[in-house]
Motif scaffolding. Structure first.
Motif: not given
Ligand code: IPM
Ligand code: MG
Length: 357
Positions: A162-164, A196
């Motif tokens: 997961y990216a911010e 995450t």
């Protein structure tokens, strides 16, 4: 003119989509809405006809449409074979290509259906929650998935990433929606174990600062699975990542009595949306004309509200469904004897009659 692409798919998908189109046509007459429908191949039937679950022409049609109504995909026939030739792979690709990162799955327990659920009526009464599921990230889309073979010991790997910014945008959606509801967000993660999830918690907390009127609580997913059954009325908006949302939304479905009632919307940043019942293709009952059309019909209501901004038509559909359920009309999934159950078409006829009134 509202352009809608229909992806009936497999199993009971075509049966329920057909009925939902009748409901749209009735709303068109009543509310002065006009529709142009285009049907395309998607899922197992597309694998059979074109060799892949999401043919290019289907994707392009969807990209040009205002909204997509999807039935269901999959079935035992396509459970064998490589991943590229699985209907589910087509569904994930469709969500990804269309940028549909926000999946909304409401679960409302109607009093008149209290007996259809396996949970006690007094626990259910008043349940009205919305799962906001992140739909284009997480372990479903980990790019390092593979198998390795070390001297005959086969190992499989999936990765959860997961990216911010992926967490931020879904969190904003959840808080905005909560503002229009009871102003309570439960963010669900597994922050005691997963990195995450720790990032998820941090980002959601930060986003919540822009929505001080909304209460945020964090809950671990295992506890949430339990609390959903213990005290479902505790929940308003349940914000969570892709796989937890997949699991918890099926669990929430059973609070309503049947997964045959659950609608969903998948949205990106604009008004475009893909609408589909939460249930699958139900190969065991396909072709019998007994599937519950309500989940798809309620998905149309979500389409009218969220893509076409027609609350009047959406409210009318939801009211018609409730009236019909209150009158005792039941399809076989709603806990009645098969001999008393309505067919897919008869249930729709009742709903259309209720719409007219
Ligand atoms: C859902 C379904 C899909 C998912 C499958 C069919 C890929 O279970 O929409 O909940 O896991 O997202
Ligand atoms: Mg699912």
């Amino acid at each position: 003119m509202n352009h809608i692409v229909l992806l009936p798919g497999d199993g009971i998908g075509p049966e329920v989509v057909e009925q939902a189109v009748f409901v749209m046509q009735q709303c068109g007459q009543q509310f002065g809405m006009t529709f142009a429908f285009e049907e395309a191949l998607f899922g197992g039937c597309a694998i059979d006809a074109a060799g892949e679950p999401l043919p290019k022409e289907t994707l392009e049609l969807c990209q040009k449409a205002d909204a997509v109504l999807l039935g269901a995909v999959g079935g035992p026939k396509w459970d064998v074979g490589p991943k590229e030739r699985r209907p589910e792979t087509g569904l994930l690709a469709l969500r990804k290509h269309l940028g549909l990162y926000a999946n909304l799955r409401p679960a409302i327990a109607y009093d008149c259906l209290a007996n259809a659920s396996s949970i006690r009526p007094e626990v259910l009464r008043g349940t009205d929650l919305l799962v906001v599921r992140e739909l284009t990230g997480g372990i479903y889309f980990g790019d390092k998935e593979r198998r390795t073979d070390d001297c005959g010991r086969t190992t499989a790997i999936d990765t959860c990433v997961y990216a911010e910014d992926e967490i931020e945008r879904i969190a904003h959606q959840a808080f905005l929606i909560a503002r229009g509801r009871r102003k309570h967000v439960t963010s669900v993660d597994k922050a005691n174990v997963l990195e995450t999830s720790r990032l998820w918690r941090e980002v959601v907390t930060r986003v919540s600062l822009s929505y001080r009127d909304v209460t945020l609580e964090h809950m671990l997913v295992d506890n949430c699975a339990m609390q959903l059954l213990r005290r479902p009325t505790h929940f308003d908006v349940v914000l969570t990542e892709n796989m937890f949302g997949d699991i918890l939304s099926d669990e929430a479905a059973m609070l309503t009595g049947s997964i045959g009632l659950l609608a969903s919307a998948s949205l990106g940043d604009g008004a475009f949306g893909l609408y589909e019942p939460v249930h699958g293709s139900a190969p065991d009952i396909a072709g019998q004309g007994i599937a519950n059309p309500i989940a798809t019909i309620l998905s149309v209501a979500m389409m009218f509200r969220l893509t076409f901004r027609r609350d009047d038509a959406a409210d009318a559909i939801e009211r018609a469904v409730q009236d019909v359920l209150r009158s005792g009309a039941r399809t076989a999934d709603l806990g009645v004897d098969r001999s008393q159950a309505l067919s897919t078409a008869d249930m729709t006829t009742r709903i259309i009659a209720a719409l007219r009134n």
